[in-house]
Scaffold this active site. Sequence first.
Site, mmCIF file in Angstrom:
data_model
loop_
_atom_site.group_PDB
_atom_site.id
_atom_site.type_symbol
_atom_site.label_atom_id
_atom_site.label_comp_id
_atom_site.label_asym_id
_atom_site.label_seq_id
_atom_site.Cartn_x
_atom_site.Cartn_y
_atom_site.Cartn_z
ATOM 1 N N GLU A 1 0.834 -1.216 0.000
ATOM 2 C CA GLU A 1 0.000 0.000 0.000
ATOM 3 C C GLU A 1 0.864 1.261 0.000
ATOM 4 O O GLU A 1 0.538 2.237 -0.668
ATOM 5 C CB GLU A 1 -0.929 -0.035 1.219
ATOM 6 C CG GLU A 1 -1.921 -1.187 1.123
ATOM 7 C CD GLU A 1 -2.721 -1.387 2.396
ATOM 8 O OE1 GLU A 1 -2.109 -1.742 3.424
ATOM 9 O OE2 GLU A 1 -3.936 -1.180 2.369
ATOM 10 N N GLU A 11 -3.458 -9.516 4.164
ATOM 11 C CA GLU A 11 -4.142 -9.222 5.432
ATOM 12 C C GLU A 11 -5.224 -10.241 5.768
ATOM 13 O O GLU A 11 -5.498 -10.514 6.933
ATOM 14 C CB GLU A 11 -4.767 -7.819 5.380
ATOM 15 C CG GLU A 11 -3.739 -6.697 5.428
ATOM 16 C CD GLU A 11 -3.278 -6.210 4.064
ATOM 17 O OE1 GLU A 11 -3.399 -6.969 3.074
ATOM 18 O OE2 GLU A 11 -2.788 -5.072 3.975
HETATM 19 C C1 HXC Z 1 6.055 -7.219 12.197
HETATM 20 C C2 HXC Z 1 7.301 -8.580 10.864
HETATM 21 C C3 HXC Z 1 6.428 -8.361 9.784
HETATM 22 C C4 HXC Z 1 5.307 -7.500 9.992
HETATM 23 C C5 HXC Z 1 7.992 -9.698 9.137
HETATM 24 N N1 HXC Z 1 8.252 -9.409 10.411
HETATM 25 N N2 HXC Z 1 6.876 -9.071 8.723
HETATM 26 N N3 HXC Z 1 7.115 -8.003 12.060
HETATM 27 N N4 HXC Z 1 5.172 -6.964 11.221
HETATM 28 N N5 HXC Z 1 4.447 -7.208 9.026
HETATM 29 C C6 HXC Z 1 9.374 -9.901 11.240
HETATM 30 C C7 HXC Z 1 9.203 -11.352 11.585
HETATM 31 O O1 HXC Z 1 8.344 -11.498 12.686
HETATM 32 C C8 HXC Z 1 10.628 -11.738 11.925
HETATM 33 O O2 HXC Z 1 10.957 -11.240 13.190
HETATM 34 C C9 HXC Z 1 11.436 -10.924 10.918
HETATM 35 O O3 HXC Z 1 10.577 -9.866 10.499
HETATM 36 C C10 HXC Z 1 11.839 -11.735 9.686
HETATM 37 O O4 HXC Z 1 10.658 -12.295 9.114
HETATM 38 P P1 HXC Z 1 10.497 -13.873 8.835
HETATM 39 O O5 HXC Z 1 9.066 -14.169 8.818
HETATM 40 O O6 HXC Z 1 11.340 -14.653 9.795
HETATM 41 O O7 HXC Z 1 11.122 -13.983 7.379
HETATM 42 P P2 HXC Z 1 10.735 -15.056 6.257
HETATM 43 O O8 HXC Z 1 10.524 -16.398 6.867
HETATM 44 O O9 HXC Z 1 11.764 -14.905 5.195
HETATM 45 O O10 HXC Z 1 9.336 -14.578 5.668
HETATM 46 C C11 HXC Z 1 9.202 -13.301 5.022
HETATM 47 C C12 HXC Z 1 7.697 -12.928 4.885
HETATM 48 C C13 HXC Z 1 7.040 -13.025 6.284
HETATM 49 C C14 HXC Z 1 7.033 -13.853 3.900
HETATM 50 C C15 HXC Z 1 7.642 -11.507 4.332
HETATM 51 O O11 HXC Z 1 7.816 -12.267 7.228
HETATM 52 C C16 HXC Z 1 5.644 -12.538 6.319
HETATM 53 O O12 HXC Z 1 4.711 -13.191 5.859
HETATM 54 N N6 HXC Z 1 5.413 -11.368 6.952
HETATM 55 C C17 HXC Z 1 4.112 -10.816 7.215
HETATM 56 C C18 HXC Z 1 3.525 -10.287 5.932
HETATM 57 C C19 HXC Z 1 2.136 -9.724 6.212
HETATM 58 O O13 HXC Z 1 1.218 -10.412 6.647
HETATM 59 N N7 HXC Z 1 1.965 -8.423 5.985
HETATM 60 C C20 HXC Z 1 0.728 -7.739 6.183
HETATM 61 C C21 HXC Z 1 0.715 -7.171 7.565
HETATM 62 S S1 HXC Z 1 -0.897 -6.459 7.960
HETATM 63 P P3 HXC Z 1 11.517 -12.208 14.365
HETATM 64 O O14 HXC Z 1 11.571 -11.317 15.551
HETATM 65 O O15 HXC Z 1 10.571 -13.338 14.484
HETATM 66 O O16 HXC Z 1 12.850 -12.629 13.828
HETATM 67 C C22 HXC Z 1 -0.921 -4.969 7.202
HETATM 68 C C23 HXC Z 1 -2.093 -4.075 7.351
HETATM 69 C C24 HXC Z 1 -3.273 -4.751 7.908
HETATM 70 O O17 HXC Z 1 -0.015 -4.590 6.544
HETATM 71 C C25 HXC Z 1 -4.027 -3.929 8.872
HETATM 72 C C26 HXC Z 1 -4.411 -4.740 10.090
HETATM 73 C C27 HXC Z 1 -5.210 -3.962 11.107
#
Ligand code: HXC
Length: 259
Positions: A113, A133
């Site tokens: 976004e 999301e």
């Molecule tokens: C907080 C995050 C994060 C996020 C990754 N991290 N994405 N922390 N918020 N959105 C953190 C992980 O917890 C981890 O921290 C570190 O970053 C590395 O990520 P990994 O997952 O270990 O890496 P990998 O296995 O390579 O996977 C990469 C990834 C995955 C596929 C991008 O991280 C992922 O799916 N992230 C979330 C993507 C997501 O759902 N985004 C949308 C968010 S909601 P630690 O401390 O564990 O090492 C949004 C708005 C919605 O954006 C509104 C809701 C109200």
Amino acid sequence: TDYANILVEQRGAVTLVTLNRPQSLNALNSDVLADLSSAFGKYDKDDSQRCLVLTGSGEKAFAAGADIKQMADMAAADFFLQDFFAGWQTGVVATRKPWIAAVNGFALGGGCELAMMADFIYAADTAKFGQPEIKLGVAPGMGGSQRLTRAIGKAKAMEMCLTGRMMDAAEAERSGLVAKVVPLASLLEETLKTAELIASMPPMAAMVNKEMVNAAFETNLAQGILTERRLFQILTATEDKAEGMVAFIEKRPGVWKGR
Ligand code: HXC
């Protein structure tokens, strides 16, 4: 300038802003938004700066989304009372001068976004876009359902929001989400080159061109064409219009005053 979550660097007339929370894949929390709002606000006001590039630190992520760890414990009332995400509109989208997102890896959820708030996106061949999301029990909250649909159409936008799947850079370019795909190693250089080109244009004309194209998303055709014509007419009153046309006739580059 010192920020905790971003790096800001002026390269000539181009401001380079780098999201810098690599340990969380540049997840976007309120502190990042505050830093970005400040940096974008300063850019907009600084006459020496004429284009901005936003990218992510590291090779893995532009931004992996809004910070899930910040949101996990928040109640609905907190989101509502803080008008959560509203600050992106005033702090980033309201920027009047041009800016480009250089997407160097994951651009997921709020990261996708944020990239779509840019005037356009250049993507590394390794970039991945998505609105995952739904997998967290929520939905886009920073414009994804609207901007993605306008960018790539209902079929793909709906499919992406309902499945949470990622779209790679080639598909993103094919679908109209990104302006250009380049190898990761040359992403920053290519984006800065385009930013320098934009920075060399008459600045008021750049602002007005941006406003015109954005008007296409806000109005019907007749209103949009009227808006375009009026803005065009206003630009003809600038010193840079006089200079630009004379410079063309004299076969020399224009020297811009920015007014
Ligand atoms: C907080 C995050 C994060 C996020 C990754 N991290 N994405 N922390 N918020 N959105 C953190 C992980 O917890 C981890 O921290 C570190 O970053 C590395 O990520 P990994 O997952 O270990 O890496 P990998 O296995 O390579 O996977 C990469 C990834 C995955 C596929 C991008 O991280 C992922 O799916 N992230 C979330 C993507 C997501 O759902 N985004 C949308 C968010 S909601 P630690 O401390 O564990 O090492 C949004 C708005 C919605 O954006 C509104 C809701 C109200």
